[in-house]
Design a protein around this motif. Structure first.
Motif, mmCIF file in Angstrom:
data_model
loop_
_atom_site.group_PDB
_atom_site.id
_atom_site.type_symbol
_atom_site.label_atom_id
_atom_site.label_comp_id
_atom_site.label_asym_id
_atom_site.label_seq_id
_atom_site.Cartn_x
_atom_site.Cartn_y
_atom_site.Cartn_z
ATOM 1 N N VAL A 1 -7.860 -1.918 -10.621
ATOM 2 C CA VAL A 1 -7.437 -1.303 -11.884
ATOM 3 C C VAL A 1 -8.251 -1.866 -13.042
ATOM 4 C CG1 VAL A 1 -5.538 -1.081 -13.533
ATOM 5 C CG2 VAL A 1 -5.102 -0.776 -11.091
ATOM 6 N N SER A 2 -8.449 -3.180 -13.035
ATOM 7 C CA SER A 2 -9.213 -3.822 -14.104
ATOM 8 C C SER A 2 -10.648 -3.326 -14.128
ATOM 9 C CB SER A 2 -9.179 -5.341 -13.916
ATOM 10 O OG SER A 2 -9.837 -5.986 -14.991
ATOM 11 N N ALA B 1 -4.354 -3.585 -17.613
ATOM 12 C CA ALA B 1 -4.533 -3.655 -16.160
ATOM 13 C C ALA B 1 -3.354 -4.359 -15.505
ATOM 14 C CB ALA B 1 -5.837 -4.375 -15.829
ATOM 15 N N GLN C 1 -7.670 -4.578 -22.578
ATOM 16 C CA GLN C 1 -7.943 -4.108 -21.221
ATOM 17 C C GLN C 1 -7.227 -4.943 -20.159
ATOM 18 O OE1 GLN C 1 -10.420 -5.849 -18.913
ATOM 19 N NE2 GLN C 1 -9.404 -4.528 -17.411
#
Length: 254
Positions: free
Chosen positions: A137-138, A235, A231
């Motif tokens: 996801v990151s 995530a 971010q």
């Protein structure tokens, strides 16, 4: 699979069988005498291979310059805008990609391929399925955030384009990307949960992809503010939703 729109493939009609027999006998005698069978054909094949290599290199260059142009001009950049930034005419882009949807498809294959490799590399160092999910996801959010204009260009159909109604053709690269990511998620889950949880393994990764994509794109398109998470936080939040749902928040309010 992409199609080259300026390369004609002409069908050559077959000759009568009698002529084929004569030619076959002639080739046998020529081969027995040590004569070259078809030097001219080999030369043509060599030129065709060099021309094909040139076309592929030119196509890569156009995708690269188009990507830079979209990054700078925005996801709504027209073919004329993109061609101008590339220092050529839009007819060149139409010749190589057919239309804007074809360019989106071609650029998508390159960008999403890079994104997929980055996600796979990130997940390989994870020790648990949850760590693997967070890593993927990151990496996905990082790549999308690095150029929101390019991400939007390759994931959205363009209104008004002649082939924009062909959603399957225009989103083929994106569909393949998420299919590959679904498999990447399912593999460690199968190893961790075992075969008795196959029904979960079949359906959950597809649902997870929908959550990641929709939440990620909404986050990507949100204007900067104090309420917008960075971010890494986003995530982590998406990973928690995937693994725990919103049960912890519900319990905290009851």
């Amino acid at each position: 699979m992409l199609v080259s729109f300026d390369q004609c493939q002409l069908l050559i009609p077959s000759v009568p069988d009698t002529l084929g027999i004569v030619n076959s006998r002639h080739e046998e005698f020529a081969s027995a005498a040590g004569a070259p069978r078809d030097v001219g054909a080999a030369a043509v094949d060599g030129r065709a291979a060099r021309w094909q290599s040139h076309r592929e290199e030119r196509r890569r260059e156009l995708i690269k310059t188009a990507r830079k142009a979209v990054h700078r001009l925005g996801s709504d950049a027209s073919m004329e805008d993109i061609a101008g930034a590339a220092g050529t005419s839009k007819s060149v882009f139409y010749r190589y990609f057919g239309d804007k949807a074809g360019l989106q498809q071609a650029m998508g294959e390159v960008v999403l391929g890079q994104m997929q490799r980055r996600m796979q590399e990130a997940a390989q160092s994870a020790q648990t399925p949850r760590e693997g999910l967070f890593a993927m996801v990151s990496a996905y959010l990082q790549m999308a955030e690095s150029s929101p204009n390019v991400y939007a260009f390759i994931t959205r159909l363009t209104p008004g384009e002649a082939s924009a109604q062909d959603a399957i053709a225009a989103s083929g690269a994106l569909g393949n990307f998420f299919e590959q990511i679904t498999d990447m998620i399912a593999t460690p889950m199968r190893e961790h949960l075992g075969e008795e949880k196959e029904s979960v393994i079949i359906y959950w990764p597809t649902a997870a992809i929908g959550l990641v994509r929709n939440a990620g794109e909404m986050w990507l398109g949100s204007p900067a503010s104090s309420a917008k998470p960075d971010q890494a936080t986003m995530a982590g939040q998406i990973t928690d939703w995937l693994c725990l749902g919103i049960a912890p928040e519900l319990k905290a309010t009851t």
